[in-house]
Enzyme design. Sequence first.
Site, mmCIF file in Angstrom:
data_model
loop_
_atom_site.group_PDB
_atom_site.id
_atom_site.type_symbol
_atom_site.label_atom_id
_atom_site.label_comp_id
_atom_site.label_asym_id
_atom_site.label_seq_id
_atom_site.Cartn_x
_atom_site.Cartn_y
_atom_site.Cartn_z
ATOM 1 N N GLU A 1 -24.446 9.912 69.695
ATOM 2 C CA GLU A 1 -23.821 10.122 68.390
ATOM 3 C C GLU A 1 -22.498 10.834 68.589
ATOM 4 O O GLU A 1 -22.424 11.878 69.240
ATOM 5 C CB GLU A 1 -24.702 10.917 67.434
ATOM 6 C CG GLU A 1 -24.014 11.148 66.101
ATOM 7 C CD GLU A 1 -24.956 11.442 64.952
ATOM 8 O OE1 GLU A 1 -24.492 12.040 63.961
ATOM 9 O OE2 GLU A 1 -26.151 11.084 65.037
ATOM 10 N N ASP B 1 -13.724 11.236 60.236
ATOM 11 C CA ASP B 1 -12.536 11.598 59.466
ATOM 12 C C ASP B 1 -11.786 10.322 59.095
ATOM 13 O O ASP B 1 -11.411 9.542 59.970
ATOM 14 C CB ASP B 1 -11.641 12.510 60.311
ATOM 15 C CG ASP B 1 -10.556 13.202 59.495
ATOM 16 O OD1 ASP B 1 -10.033 12.575 58.544
ATOM 17 O OD2 ASP B 1 -10.213 14.350 59.807
ATOM 18 N N LYS C 1 -27.432 15.620 52.314
ATOM 19 C CA LYS C 1 -27.268 16.208 50.990
ATOM 20 C C LYS C 1 -25.907 15.847 50.411
ATOM 21 O O LYS C 1 -25.778 15.531 49.228
ATOM 22 C CB LYS C 1 -27.422 17.733 51.074
ATOM 23 C CG LYS C 1 -28.824 18.203 51.421
ATOM 24 C CD LYS C 1 -28.873 19.724 51.502
ATOM 25 C CE LYS C 1 -30.269 20.200 51.891
ATOM 26 N NZ LYS C 1 -30.330 21.683 52.013
#
EC number: 2.1.1.33
Length: 273
Positions: free
Chosen positions: A105, A179, A253
């Site tokens: 990752e 990003d 979340k």
Amino acid sequence: MSQHPDINSSIDANHLTDDQTSLDANAVIDKEAMPDDSKHIRIVNTFMKRRTHMNKNAELALTAPEFAHYLVNNSFGDGNLDGIDDLRALFADLPNGSDAPLTLEIGFGLGDSFIEMAAAEPSRNFVGVEVHEPGIGKCAYMAGTQNLSNIKIINGDAIQLLKQLPENHIDRIQLYFPDPWQKKRHYKRRFVSAERMAIVTRSLKQGGWFHTATDWEHYAFWMVEVLDGFAGLSNQAGAGNFTDRPDFRPMTKFERRGLERGHGVWDLIYLKD
């Protein structure tokens, strides 16, 4: 799955900054075949190190010996990647061994979803590469408190790391919410580009996959345009399509809050031919 129209007409201008107009001839990524010697491509950083608060648990994990086995290299300052040229060897003495399926990752942030995925697939080895020390520390702390044995964490530039690895080395590479570099003059910093994907796919095993997700619409269309045009990768939802979020990618979340507010999230999974 969903399909996008032509990239130059698909993005509502209301979602863009002044600098982030639709892609034009100067902004579209070159899709010509990359030279074999991709190790010598000049790298433009895809990340910007930011000063963020480090809590006590993260600091503990970066300094206490009981967490040290999760940290492959120095977790303070610029990560020195010298000698890190085989991710599988990092697990040779651990329960899964070096032959287990391997996931890398890139940019795991604070590590919540990375840890959740590793805990859900204990027979798979996971390596995370990140440049932000608070995230590295928090991730190591969570791994330690859950006593996970299938995780290793590297501090450093993912592209530099990938250039040092063998070919056909990794089963799965995942890049979640990178990003988006919203301003047009910063497009060259976007991780998904023809140059960088040449380095990524080199390390992927045949039949391995690259999975990415973004909540920035313009970057989503940018990525599907680049990846659909990259030789050696097949869009698992079909050319021009996005895939639904797979069950194995946890919903964060932040992502859930965005969806509740009507924001979109786009997933792409590409298989190496």
